[in-house]
Structures are given as structure tokens and as C-alpha cells.
Design a protein around this motif. Structure first.
Motif, PDB file in Angstrom:
ATOM      1  N   SER A  63       1.064  -1.246  -0.195  1.00  0.00           N
ATOM      2  CA  SER A  63       0.226   0.031   0.072  1.00  0.00           C
ATOM      3  C   SER A  63       1.034   1.381   0.295  1.00  0.00           C
ATOM      4  O   SER A  63       1.609   1.232   1.586  1.00  0.00           O
ATOM      5  N   PRO A  64       0.643   1.812  -1.042  1.00  0.00           N
ATOM      6  CA  PRO A  64       1.843   2.800  -1.369  1.00  0.00           C
ATOM      7  C   PRO A  64       1.378   4.468  -1.114  1.00  0.00           C
ATOM      8  O   PRO A  64       2.345   5.780  -1.072  1.00  0.00           O
ATOM      9  N   VAL A  65       0.108   4.379  -1.441  1.00  0.00           N
ATOM     10  CA  VAL A  65       0.005   5.317  -1.265  1.00  0.00           C
ATOM     11  C   VAL A  65      -1.888   5.883  -0.209  1.00  0.00           C
ATOM     12  O   VAL A  65      -2.157   5.001  -0.213  1.00  0.00           O
ATOM     13  N   GLY A  66      -1.789   6.788   0.448  1.00  0.00           N
ATOM     14  CA  GLY A  66      -2.419   6.767   1.733  1.00  0.00           C
ATOM     15  C   GLY A  66      -3.663   7.606   1.291  1.00  0.00           C
ATOM     16  O   GLY A  66      -2.906   8.788  -0.307  1.00  0.00           O
ATOM     17  N   ALA A  67      -4.716   8.172   1.869  1.00  0.00           N
ATOM     18  CA  ALA A  67      -5.852   9.164   1.335  1.00  0.00           C
ATOM     19  C   ALA A  67      -5.100  10.809   2.146  1.00  0.00           C
ATOM     20  O   ALA A  67      -5.342  11.271   0.500  1.00  0.00           O
ATOM     21  N   ASP A  68      -4.163  10.612   2.662  1.00  0.00           N
ATOM     22  CA  ASP A  68      -4.141  12.206   2.611  1.00  0.00           C
ATOM     23  C   ASP A  68      -2.018  12.524   1.469  1.00  0.00           C
ATOM     24  O   ASP A  68      -3.072  12.998   0.816  1.00  0.00           O
ATOM     25  N   GLU A  69      -2.185  11.737   0.895  1.00  0.00           N
ATOM     26  CA  GLU A  69      -1.347  11.702  -0.203  1.00  0.00           C
ATOM     27  C   GLU A  69      -2.070  12.257  -1.341  1.00  0.00           C
ATOM     28  O   GLU A  69      -1.056  13.473  -2.150  1.00  0.00           O
ATOM     29  N   LEU A  70      -3.119  11.670  -1.114  1.00  0.00           N
ATOM     30  CA  LEU A  70      -3.759  11.577  -2.427  1.00  0.00           C
ATOM     31  C   LEU A  70      -5.175  13.422  -2.711  1.00  0.00           C
ATOM     32  O   LEU A  70      -4.552  13.684  -3.874  1.00  0.00           O
ATOM     33  N   VAL A  71      -4.512  13.230  -1.292  1.00  0.00           N
ATOM     34  CA  VAL A  71      -5.613  14.934  -0.905  1.00  0.00           C
ATOM     35  C   VAL A  71      -5.233  15.980  -1.521  1.00  0.00           C
ATOM     36  O   VAL A  71      -5.036  16.849  -2.010  1.00  0.00           O
ATOM     37  N   ASP A  72      -3.324  15.934  -0.996  1.00  0.00           N
ATOM     38  CA  ASP A  72      -2.377  16.928  -1.505  1.00  0.00           C
ATOM     39  C   ASP A  72      -2.160  16.816  -2.738  1.00  0.00           C
ATOM     40  O   ASP A  72      -1.624  17.765  -2.965  1.00  0.00           O
ATOM     41  N   ALA A  73      -2.025  16.252  -3.248  1.00  0.00           N
ATOM     42  CA  ALA A  73      -1.875  15.659  -4.867  1.00  0.00           C
ATOM     43  C   ALA A  73      -2.340  16.161  -5.744  1.00  0.00           C
ATOM     44  O   ALA A  73      -2.433  17.272  -6.536  1.00  0.00           O
ATOM     45  N   LEU A  74      -3.423  16.565  -5.246  1.00  0.00           N
ATOM     46  CA  LEU A  74      -5.071  17.246  -6.159  1.00  0.00           C
ATOM     47  C   LEU A  74      -5.211  18.696  -5.696  1.00  0.00           C
ATOM     48  O   LEU A  74      -6.146  18.756  -6.080  1.00  0.00           O
ATOM     49  N   GLY A  75      -4.743  18.948  -4.689  1.00  0.00           N
ATOM     50  CA  GLY A  75      -6.013  19.843  -3.595  1.00  0.00           C
ATOM     51  C   GLY A  75      -7.143  19.531  -3.354  1.00  0.00           C
ATOM     52  O   GLY A  75      -7.993  20.229  -3.352  1.00  0.00           O
ATOM     53  N   ILE A  76      -7.435  18.175  -3.064  1.00  0.00           N
ATOM     54  CA  ILE A  76      -9.246  17.958  -2.972  1.00  0.00           C
ATOM     55  C   ILE A  76      -8.971  19.380  -1.269  1.00  0.00           C
ATOM     56  O   ILE A  76      -8.421  18.707  -0.286  1.00  0.00           O
ATOM     57  N   LYS A  77     -10.165  19.070  -1.304  1.00  0.00           N
ATOM     58  CA  LYS A  77     -10.927  20.064  -0.352  1.00  0.00           C
ATOM     59  C   LYS A  77     -11.517  19.268   0.771  1.00  0.00           C
ATOM     60  O   LYS A  77     -13.291  19.205   0.544  1.00  0.00           O
ATOM     61  N   ALA A  78     -10.911  18.696   1.479  1.00  0.00           N
ATOM     62  CA  ALA A  78     -11.457  17.457   2.246  1.00  0.00           C
ATOM     63  C   ALA A  78     -12.395  17.604   3.468  1.00  0.00           C
ATOM     64  O   ALA A  78     -12.154  18.114   4.334  1.00  0.00           O
ATOM     65  N   ASN A  79     -14.390  17.872   3.519  1.00  0.00           N
ATOM     66  CA  ASN A  79     -14.163  17.474   4.911  1.00  0.00           C
ATOM     67  C   ASN A  79     -14.352  15.970   5.242  1.00  0.00           C
ATOM     68  O   ASN A  79     -14.451  16.697   6.187  1.00  0.00           O
ATOM     69  N   TRP A  80     -14.421  15.416   4.940  1.00  0.00           N
ATOM     70  CA  TRP A  80     -13.475  14.440   5.532  1.00  0.00           C
ATOM     71  C   TRP A  80     -13.502  13.006   4.543  1.00  0.00           C
ATOM     72  O   TRP A  80     -12.906  12.848   3.200  1.00  0.00           O
ATOM     73  N   TYR A  81     -12.593  12.527   5.189  1.00  0.00           N
ATOM     74  CA  TYR A  81     -11.352  11.241   4.802  1.00  0.00           C
ATOM     75  C   TYR A  81     -10.830  10.635   5.643  1.00  0.00           C
ATOM     76  O   TYR A  81     -11.577  10.740   6.882  1.00  0.00           O
ATOM     77  N   ALA A  82     -10.912   9.065   5.035  1.00  0.00           N
ATOM     78  CA  ALA A  82     -10.339   8.459   6.117  1.00  0.00           C
ATOM     79  C   ALA A  82      -9.634   7.141   5.052  1.00  0.00           C
ATOM     80  O   ALA A  82      -9.408   6.684   3.781  1.00  0.00           O
ATOM     81  N   GLY A  83      -8.677   6.165   5.383  1.00  0.00           N
ATOM     82  CA  GLY A  83      -7.934   4.908   5.591  1.00  0.00           C
ATOM     83  C   GLY A  83      -7.266   4.431   6.554  1.00  0.00           C
ATOM     84  O   GLY A  83      -6.395   5.263   7.392  1.00  0.00           O
ATOM     85  N   GLY A  84      -7.030   3.437   6.423  1.00  0.00           N
ATOM     86  CA  GLY A  84      -6.694   2.402   7.397  1.00  0.00           C
ATOM     87  C   GLY A  84      -6.869   1.154   7.565  1.00  0.00           C
ATOM     88  O   GLY A  84      -8.020   0.431   6.161  1.00  0.00           O
TER      89      GLY A  84
END
Length: 386
Positions: A63-84
Motif C-alpha cells: 500500500s504505497p499511497v494514502g488518503a492524505d497523499e491523494l488529498v495533497d497531490a490533487l488539492g482536494i478540499k476534503a470535508n471527510w477522509y479515511a484510510g486504515g
């Protein structure tokens, strides 16, 4: 009412291969772009991200990519996110997104699973394998017996079916043969060469009764599903597929050998949350990290009785593309590659939308079931085309 439901809208998938050189984050972005393009959504409309199991620093190939990395890479304005990893298996990330949009925490959630295990094994300097100086955590149940591979404990469940219920290797072979036949019709499948019964029966054994062709293989790829709120589907241009029901179970958190795999309890739970019945299902996309896991899911979901899975798939006609229950129409993980659960949901949407091309099942399918997990973790989704 529509607004109270959750829907899978855009779907996407990157290149699927072995020992790819494209960075896993870029593979993820490829799949996201395809999903967004299909849905007709912009990244500004995405306000949630969900993945399993998040970035695993000790096992970057897994698992090389986490939710936070995708948020940062795309500049997502996330109201909710999860990964575990502490959810009911891979598609539990979709269940979490379903809950989020139904609760109003987000409108459009990117769910993704990225794997890079084949590439990681070929580049150990970049992706070192984890080393343990001591046995602890769940490894205590397997390492002392040199049973690190999931093939060993899956084989124990399979052997019970051989001894107690009379399942034969020729019956079990139909999962692999069907997967490989369907993969030949899937342009993105990892393995497109046909498999014969003679080749299957003469293959080396891995852990009886499982042979080489009963196992999926390490793959590099990313798969994306966008889960949208019911009151947001007017924003998409693709055909939305409703999540009609979901269920998940965790058995024996120690990963010790439970009496039954979690798919049996999960399957029972699924049908208690919907008015649909197994006989209503047009296609089943069932986890086959090892072929017997798909057999167990057939039983757990009530397509046949416990112990009757071998007889149910005997000859392969019932689960073929033109059979009464087309199974793993994209090739499953055995044929299409180890997409680690998300491929089954992706294919369910493809089939319900009639986009399967040469592998498209007949009629006008309206209901699909897809699953992930094969052991103490299990998740099932029932997807409906309304």
C-alpha cells in the motif's frame, strides 16, 4: 428516496501490469482522472477520500499511497477522509464512504486501492521488504509454523471441504478456468492466455489442495470508485449505480484459525438488509485471492448450501458468462490481476452499465454482488441499477 441513498458514479482504473516503472501515486492519479472524466465531475467537486489500508510505510509495495497523499497531490478540499486497515477488508473503504455521504459529511468521495507489489519486489532498494527481529502481533500465529502466506490457512479451509464435503480438485479448478477464460476477453487483464484442465491438474502444489493456478499474483495498478450522495447525482453525467446494501464482519482479530471464514456471517447479514434475494442477482464478482475463497463466498451468500460449493461450480457452465450466475466476468484476481478487492466492485459497475464489451453478460443486468476479503475479514456490496 433517492437523496437518502449512496451511489457509485465514476469508476477508473490505471494500467495493470507487473514490475511497472510508473510511480504508484501517478497510477492512482491516472485512475482518478478516468473516474472523474466518466462522471463528468471536477476535482473541485470532490470533498471526500477513502482508502484501504492507507499508506503502509513498512510495506510500501502492499500500500504505497494514502488518503492524505491523494488529498495533497490533487488539492482536494476534503470535508471527510479515511484510510486504515482496521475495517472489514478492502471494500470496507467503500462502505465507509457510503456512510459518510448518507450522513451528509461529503457529496462525492474518491475511494481507491493502489497496489505495487510486483514492482516493489523487483526494486528492493526502493521498496525494502519488512524484517522482523521478533515474532509478535498476528505473526505469532503463523511464523512459528513457517506459514506466513495466506495460502496456508486458506488451504486448511479448502481441505475441510475436500474431506468433509467431497470437493474435488476438478471442481475447484473451475474458478481458475473461468477466470482465465473471462480474462482473455478483458483488454486490461494481466493474464490473457487460456488455461486447460490438464495444465491446472499438472501444476505444482502450493498448499494442498491449492496449486499454482489457484493463486492470484502480485500486480501493479490502481482502481478508483467515486461514491456520491443521492442528492448529488444530478451533478454527474454517467449512469449511477445504487449501493442497495452492504455488510462486513471481522472474526478472530488475532487472525487465529476461526471455525468459519467471515464471508459466511457477512453473506447472511447482507440479505437481512435488503428485500432482494440471491436469486435476483445477475452477476457475482467474488474475491478470489485464492480460488477457494470464491467457493466460500458462493456458499456464504446463499447461492448454494454450505458444503455444496464444489458441486455448484462443477463443469463451469453455471458460472460461465452465459450461465445462470456469471462469475468474475473480468477474470477475477486470478486472471485480471491482484487488484485487491476493488476490481470486483469496478467490474460490477461495468456489467450493470452494459460496458463489458466482449465479456458483457446477456440480458439487461440489474443487480450485482461484489465482495472482498477471504478469511477473518469480509465485506459485501449489493449494487443495483434502478
Amino acid at each position: 428516496m433517492t437523496e437518502k441513498h449512496a451511489y457509485i458514479t465514476g469508476i477508473g482504473q490505471s494500467q495493470v501490469g507487473v514490475r511497472l516503472t510508473r510511480d504508484p501515486l501517478l497510477l492512482t492519479l491516472d485512475a482518478v482522472k478516468e473516474a472523474l472524466d466518466e462522471a463528468g465531475l471536477s476535482i473541485e467537486q470532490i470533498d471526500g477520500v477513502s482508502t484501504y489500508p492507507g499508506r503502509a510505510a513498512a510495506m510500501l509495495g502492499f500500500s504505497p499511497v494514502g488518503a492524505d497523499e491523494l488529498v495533497d497531490a490533487l488539492g482536494i478540499k476534503a470535508n471527510w477522509y479515511a484510510g486504515g486497515g482496521e475495517i472489514t477488508s478492502q471494500l470496507g473503504a467503500v462502505v465507509a464512504a457510503e456512510a459518510a455521504v448518507r450522513a451528509g459529511h461529503a457529496r462525492h468521495v474518491i475511494c481507491f486501492r493502489t497496489v505495487y507489489e510486483a514492482a516493489a519486489m523487483s526494486r528492493p532498494d526502493e521498496y525494502p521488504m519488512p524484517r522482523r527481529e521478533r515474532v509478535d502481533s498476528y505473526s505469532q500465529w503463523f511464523a512459528p509454523f513457517n506459514a506466513i502466506s495466506a495460502a496456508t490457512w486458506t488451504a486448511q479451509y479448502a481441505m475441510r471441504h475436500v474431506k468433509r464435503y467431497g470437493m474435488t480438485r476438478e471442481q475447484l479448478a473451475q474458478i481458475a478456468l473461468t477466470g482465465r477464460a473471462n480474462a482473455a476477453l478483458n483488454p486490461r487483464a494481466l493474464v490473457r492466455e487460456p488455461l486447460t484442465m490438464d495444465e491446472y491438474m499438472s501444476a505444482r502444489m502450493i498448499s494442498s489442495p491449492l496449486c499454482l493456478f489457484d493463486c492470484d499474483r502480485y500486480t501493479d495498478a490502481s482502481t478508483v470508485l467515486i461514491v456520491s450522495a443521492g442528492d448529488a447525482i444530478d451533478e454527474v453525467r454517467c449512469t449511477p449505480v445504487r449501493i442497495a446494501a452492504s455488510a462486513g464482519r471481522v472474526e478472530r482479530l488475532s487472525w487465529d484459525q476461526a471455525e468459519w471464514m467471515a464471508c459466511y456471517a457477512t453473506g447472511k447479514d447482507l440479505w437481512q438488509r435488503t428485500d432482494y434475494k440471491p436469486s435476483d442477482v445477475d452477476t457475482a464478482q467474488l474475491y478470489d485471492g485464492f480460488s477457494f475463497q470464491a467457493v466460500a463466498w458462493l456458499e456464504g451468500l446463499g447461492f448454494c448450501g454450505i458444503g455444496e460449493g464444489g458441486a455448484f461450480i462443477e463443469g463451469g457452465k453455471r458460472i460461465a458468462l452465459d450461465g445462470e450466475l456469471p462469475l468474475n466476468t473480468f477474470g477475477g484476481q486470478i486472471g485480471a490481476g491482484r487488484l485487491h478487492g476493488f476490481g470486483f466492485a469496478h467490474e460490477s459497475v461495468v456489467q450493470l452499465r452494459g460496458k463489458g464489451g466482449a465479456r458483457q453478460i446477456g440480458g439487461e443486468p440489474k443487480l450485482a454482488v461484489c465482495t472482498s476479503g477471504g478469511g477473518p475479514l469480509a465485506t459485501a456490496l449489493l449494487l443495483a441499477l434502478d
